[in-house]
Design a protein around this motif. Structure first.
Motif, PDB file in Angstrom:
ATOM      1  N   LEU A  50     -78.595  64.647  15.579  1.00 18.80           N
ATOM      2  CA  LEU A  50     -77.652  63.801  14.861  1.00 18.80           C
ATOM      3  C   LEU A  50     -77.998  63.784  13.376  1.00 18.80           C
ATOM      4  N   PRO A  51     -77.012  63.918  12.506  1.00 15.83           N
ATOM      5  CA  PRO A  51     -77.277  63.927  11.068  1.00 15.83           C
ATOM      6  C   PRO A  51     -77.633  62.535  10.570  1.00 15.83           C
ATOM      7  N   THR A  52     -78.333  62.495   9.446  1.00 18.10           N
ATOM      8  CA  THR A  52     -78.624  61.211   8.817  1.00 18.10           C
ATOM      9  C   THR A  52     -77.727  61.042   7.592  1.00 18.10           C
ATOM     10  N   VAL A  71     -67.889  70.395  10.401  1.00 22.48           N
ATOM     11  CA  VAL A  71     -69.099  69.920  11.082  1.00 22.48           C
ATOM     12  C   VAL A  71     -68.939  70.011  12.591  1.00 22.48           C
ATOM     13  N   LYS A  72     -69.922  70.642  13.238  1.00 16.78           N
ATOM     14  CA  LYS A  72     -69.882  70.794  14.690  1.00 16.78           C
ATOM     15  C   LYS A  72     -70.285  69.497  15.385  1.00 16.78           C
ATOM     16  N   LEU A  73     -69.539  69.135  16.401  1.00 16.61           N
ATOM     17  CA  LEU A  73     -69.855  67.951  17.191  1.00 16.61           C
ATOM     18  C   LEU A  73     -71.094  68.195  18.043  1.00 16.61           C
ATOM     19  N   PRO A  74     -71.831  67.135  18.386  1.00  8.34           N
ATOM     20  CA  PRO A  74     -73.081  67.297  19.134  1.00  8.34           C
ATOM     21  C   PRO A  74     -72.877  67.856  20.539  1.00  8.34           C
ATOM     22  N   THR A  95     -72.832  59.902  14.592  1.00 14.35           N
ATOM     23  CA  THR A  95     -72.419  61.098  13.842  1.00 14.35           C
ATOM     24  C   THR A  95     -71.367  60.744  12.797  1.00 14.35           C
ATOM     25  N   LEU A  96     -70.344  60.029  13.209  1.00 16.79           N
ATOM     26  CA  LEU A  96     -69.266  59.677  12.288  1.00 16.79           C
ATOM     27  C   LEU A  96     -69.757  58.748  11.180  1.00 16.79           C
ATOM     28  N   GLN A  97     -70.674  57.846  11.510  1.00 19.70           N
ATOM     29  CA  GLN A  97     -71.240  56.953  10.486  1.00 19.70           C
ATOM     30  C   GLN A  97     -71.997  57.755   9.437  1.00 19.70           C
TER      31      GLN A  97
END
Length: 264
Positions: A50-52, A71-74, A95-97
C-alpha cells in the motif's frame, strides 16, 4: 492527448543500461520525466504494498505539473477478493487516501485493475466486476489475461459499467488474451508486455524479456494514432521492462507517433 511511458520506473537492472551508472533510486523518477521526457508512468508497486501519502507527494514534487500517473490496484482487489468473496475494504480505503494528493492535482488519471490468468469469464466473476464498480468511485481500467473474456458481451459489460478496456500485447500462448485494439470508454489504454515464448515458465522478472522489432512497434503506432482520434486520452505503457527494453521501445514508438502527427 497521448500519454506514453513504462510500467514502473525503478529497476536495478536499468542502471547502466538506460539509467546512468551511480544514479540513486530517489533520482530515477526525476530522470524519467525530465531527461527521457515521458509524460506518464504506471505505478505497479501499489500492487504489492500500500502506498503512503508521503511517497505520493514526493512523486508529485519530482515531476512536472503536466506529468500524470496511472496506479495499479492492490493484489487483494484483483487476485484475492473474487476468490475469497470478501472485498478488501480497508486496503482500498488506505490506497485511495494515500492517492488523495494525485486526485486533488488531477494528475491521477486512472486506476488499473489487472486480473490474473485464473480469472476467467464466469457469471460470478462478472458479478465481481459489478461489485468493484460499486466499491470504487474512480476511473478504472480493466486488464484481462485469459482469452475467455474476449467476446462482445464482455465489451458491452465494460461499456455499461464505465470501465476502460486495456488493450494488451503478450505472447500468443495457451489462452492468453490476444491483441484487440478497441475501446469501451473515452480512454484508450495499451499495455505492451512483450512476446516472450517462455511466459509460463520464465522467472517473474524474465517473463518480460522481449525487445519489439521496428515492424511490431510500427503496428502499435498505427493503432495508437487511429484510436487516439476517437477518444479523449490515450495511455501507452511498455511492460517489457527487462534490462531497459521498455524505455528503448517507448522512445522508438514516440518517434513514430510524432512522425505520424506531423504527417510524415
Amino acid at each position: 492527448m497521448i500519454y506514453l511511458g513504462t510500467s514502473g520506473y525503478s529497476f536495478s537492472d536499468w542502471i547502466g543500461e538506460v539509467y546512468p551508472e551511480g544514479i540513486s533510486r530517489s533520482d530515477m523518477l526525476k530522470y524519467y520525466a525530465n531527461v527521457w521526457r515521458f509524460n506518464a508512468v504506471e505505478l505497479n508497486f501499489t500492487y504489492y504494498t500500500l502506498p503512503t501519502y508521503r511517497a505520493i507527494v514526493s512523486m508529485l514534487r519530482k515531476t512536472p505539473s503536466d506529468f500524470v500517473f496511472c496506479v495499479k490496484l492492490p493484489a487483494s482487489v484483483t487476485h484475492e477478493a473474487w476468490r475469497s468473496k470478501t472485498f478488501p475494504e480497508e486496503d482500498v480505503k488506505k490506497t485511495l487516501q494515500a492517492l488523495t494528493p494525485m486526485f486533488e492535482e488531477r494528475r491521477l488519471k486512472i486506476l488499473l485493475a489487472q486480473f490474473p490468468y485464473s480469472f476467467r469469464d464466469t457469471p460470478n466473476n462478472r458479478q465481481y466486476l459489478q461489485l468493484l464498480r460499486e466499491k470504487i468511485n474512480a476511473p478504472i481500467a480493466i486488464e484481462f489475461r485469459h482469452a475467455s473474456w474476449n467476446n462482445e458481451s464482455v465489451y458491452r459489460l465494460l461499456k455499461t459499467l464505465g470501465y476502460t478496456f486495456v488493450i494488451v500485447d503478450e505472447p500468443n500462448l495457451r489462452d492468453l488474451f490476444p491483441y484487440v485494439p478497441k475501446v469501451t470508454s473515452a480512454v484508450a489504454y495499451f499495455r505492451l508486455h512483450g512476446r516472450n515464448r517462455d511466459w509460463f515458465s520464465a522467472p517473474e522478472g524474465e517473463r518480460y524479456n522481449y525487445k519489439y522489432s521496428d515492424e511490431e512497434i510500427s503496428i502499435f503506432a498505427r493503432d495508437i494514432f487511429n484510436l487516439s482520434q476517437q477518444v479523449v486520452d490515450t495511455f501507452v505503457f511498455f511492460n517489457n521492462c527487462y534490462r531497459g527494453n521498455a524505455v528503448r521501445d517507448a522512445m522508438k514508438l514516440r518517434q513514430m507517433i510524432e512522425k505520424a502527427l506531423l504527417g510524415g
